[in-house]
Enzyme design. Structure first.
Site, PDB file in Angstrom:
ATOM      1  N   SER A  85      95.711  -5.677  41.139  1.00 15.16           N
ATOM      2  CA  SER A  85      95.655  -3.951  41.311  1.00 15.16           C
ATOM      3  C   SER A  85      95.265  -2.496  41.433  1.00 15.16           C
ATOM      4  O   SER A  85      96.430  -1.663  41.961  1.00 15.16           O
ATOM      5  CB  SER A  85      97.349  -3.488  40.377  1.00 15.16           C
ATOM      6  OG  SER A  85      98.848  -4.674  40.715  1.00 15.16           O
ATOM      7  N   LYS A 137      94.812  -0.731  44.335  1.00 17.37           N
ATOM      8  CA  LYS A 137      96.163   0.117  45.459  1.00 17.37           C
ATOM      9  C   LYS A 137      95.368   1.403  45.113  1.00 17.37           C
ATOM     10  O   LYS A 137      95.472   1.943  46.324  1.00 17.37           O
ATOM     11  CB  LYS A 137      96.631  -0.595  44.031  1.00 17.37           C
ATOM     12  CG  LYS A 137      97.786  -1.435  44.319  1.00 17.37           C
ATOM     13  CD  LYS A 137      99.156  -1.634  43.378  1.00 17.37           C
ATOM     14  CE  LYS A 137     100.344  -2.000  43.335  1.00 17.37           C
ATOM     15  NZ  LYS A 137      99.811  -3.950  42.921  1.00 17.37           N
ATOM     16  N   TYR A 156     107.719  -0.178  40.389  1.00 19.36           N
ATOM     17  CA  TYR A 156     106.296  -0.364  40.657  1.00 19.36           C
ATOM     18  C   TYR A 156     107.014  -1.484  41.162  1.00 19.36           C
ATOM     19  O   TYR A 156     107.400  -2.598  41.017  1.00 19.36           O
ATOM     20  CB  TYR A 156     105.510  -0.831  38.995  1.00 19.36           C
ATOM     21  CG  TYR A 156     104.447  -0.970  40.128  1.00 19.36           C
ATOM     22  CD1 TYR A 156     103.382  -0.189  40.133  1.00 19.36           C
ATOM     23  CD2 TYR A 156     103.616  -2.760  39.396  1.00 19.36           C
ATOM     24  CE1 TYR A 156     102.139  -0.833  40.356  1.00 19.36           C
ATOM     25  CE2 TYR A 156     102.408  -3.215  39.222  1.00 19.36           C
ATOM     26  CZ  TYR A 156     101.197  -1.871  40.270  1.00 19.36           C
ATOM     27  OH  TYR A 156      99.912  -2.239  40.640  1.00 19.36           O
TER      28      TYR A 156
END
Length: 430
Positions: A100, A103, A210
């Site tokens: 992640s 991101k 999230y």
């Protein structure tokens, strides 16, 4: 044995090289020099000792930890093995699956398009698919366990997606999303085919959760730019910054430098997982699936720390970078992520007891952390226990990389916090 310089030695070397136009974290090895014993050297030695003891005891397989100020590299620690019980040792250029942490790169890409007036933060996002152009909200379940859906009360905007207030969730941290996936099996086939695979868990802009918001941002970047996501990243972010070891697909020589994933057993022991197959990929996600190295990722952090430019390469305007570090969710707070799959993630609370907000790409701690980063610092991580922080107030950026499941591993987080405390102690003594 690696000898750690004092901060004064580092800064002296950095200033001299910068003046000559030759210093670059990404293009030159760190310069270490002998230094007389002093409080700064002792502090760095304490970080070294902590990492050395942890890797020798098998608490973590290996780690690469780097920290920099706005003047240059402050600390570099490389300890342990890429794979427990095997060679080679960790190296500065070890490749990690950072999950992640892509991101942040995707958020930068979207904000570049905002700067070019190709996207808007507050207009409805491009209608690339009904799930995002005409979203439905999960309102609950009836007595038979069937999902109850309704149209969202407002359109999804890029601001909602970048701040995880869109309503999209990951099943890994949302029990309601897990229940929805199971409830689809109760629907007749015709209805099941019409039901959205990823409804919203709440109306856009009303809560924080999230989830797959940045995955959608990646698809919007592709649709808006007309470029595949990997090509867009490479052309507009990675190549300008010289991040040559950051990619969705590894070259053979990069694959040789990849660290293994390790799984933590309930008793604490680590076991190396088989290496993933090197299979071809046609699609790429804005929310995960990228590889990087600690020096590469620190280069991105340093560019943001410097207002969007590094070594003559600008990726964002200073005012855009400033927005990334500001609270963009108002009175909504970032909550603790409660795991639904303990084998993949523990509960996630990276700043216990501290109010947290979300900017564009980062979580923000709203008060100082004891012995560590300032209020207004920015952070996030990746599923395999890779983490970073940016402290704009103190002009510090750092990255910590290991490869362990589940996420939010207690021992890895303890070492990450001790690393942070050691860095700030060194600066305080300076």
């Amino acid at each position: 044995m690696i000898h750690r310089p004092s901060r004064r030695d580092i800064m002296k070397t950095t200033v001299g090289l910068t003046a000559a136009g030759s210093w670059s974290l990404r293009s030159a090895p760190a310069v270490y020099a002998e230094a007389p014993n002093g409080p700064k050297l002792r502090t760095f030695s304490q970080i070294d000792s902590m990492f050395r003891a942890a890797t020798r005891a098998g608490e973590i397989p290996g780690v690469v930890a780097l920290a920099a100020t706005d003047h240059g590299l402050l600390y570099e620690g490389i300890f342990g093995k890429r794979r427990l019980g095997d060679e080679p040792a960790m190296t500065r250029d070890t490749v990690f699956r950072v999950a992640s942490m892509v991101k942040l790169i995707t958020s930068v890409a979207a904000l570049q398009l905002v700067e070019q007036n190709k996207l808007s933060l507050d207009a409805p996002v491009p209608d690339i698919e009904p799930a995002i152009g005409a979203p439905q909200v999960l309102d609950g379940f009836d007595a038979k366990g069937l999902p109850q859906l309704r149209p969202a009360q407002r359109p999804i905007t890029l601001r909602h997606l970048l701040t995880h207030t869109s309503g999209f969730a990951y099943r890994l941290w949302d029990a309601k999303a897990v229940q929805y996936a199971k409830s689809l099996e109760l629907l007749p086939k015709a209805q099941r085919n019409l039901a959205p695979s990823t409804p919203l868990m709440f109306d856009p802009g009303t809560h924080w959760q999230y989830g797959s918001s940045i995955d959608w941002v990646g698809r919007i970047v592709e649709a808006t730019s007309g470029e595949p996501l990997d090509a867009y990243f490479r052309k507009h972010i990675l190549e300008p910054l010289g991040m040559n070891d950051t990619a969705f697909v590894l070259k053979p020589q990069q694959r040789e430098r990849e660290a293994s994933v390790h799984r933590r057993a309930p008793g604490g022991a680590l076991t190396a997982e088989p290496m993933e197959p090197n299979s071809p990929r046609q699609t790429f996600s804005g929310g995960g699936g990228i590889y990087s190295t600690a020096p590469d990722y620190l280069t991105l952090l340093r560019a943001l720390l410097a207002g969007g430019a590094l070594d003559g390469a600008r990726i964002l305007r200073p005012e855009t970078v400033a927005l990334m570090g500001q609270n963009q969710i108002g009175d909504i707070d970032v909550g603790v992520l409660k795991t639904t799959v303990p084998a993949l993630s523990n509960d996630v609370d990276l700043c216990p007891g501290v109010t947290r907000k979300w900017g564009f790409g980062h979580m923000i701690n709203m008060r100082p952390l004891d012995g560590g980063r300032s209020a207004g610092s920015l952070t996030w991580g990746g599923l395999l226990n890779t983490y970073y922080w940016i402290d704009p107030g103190r002009k510090i950026a750092a990255v910590f990389m290991t490869q362990i499941l589940p996420f939010a591993d207690g021992r890895a987080l303890r070492l990450y916090r001790q690393f942070e405390h050691g860095i700030y102690a060194a600066l305080k003594e300076g």
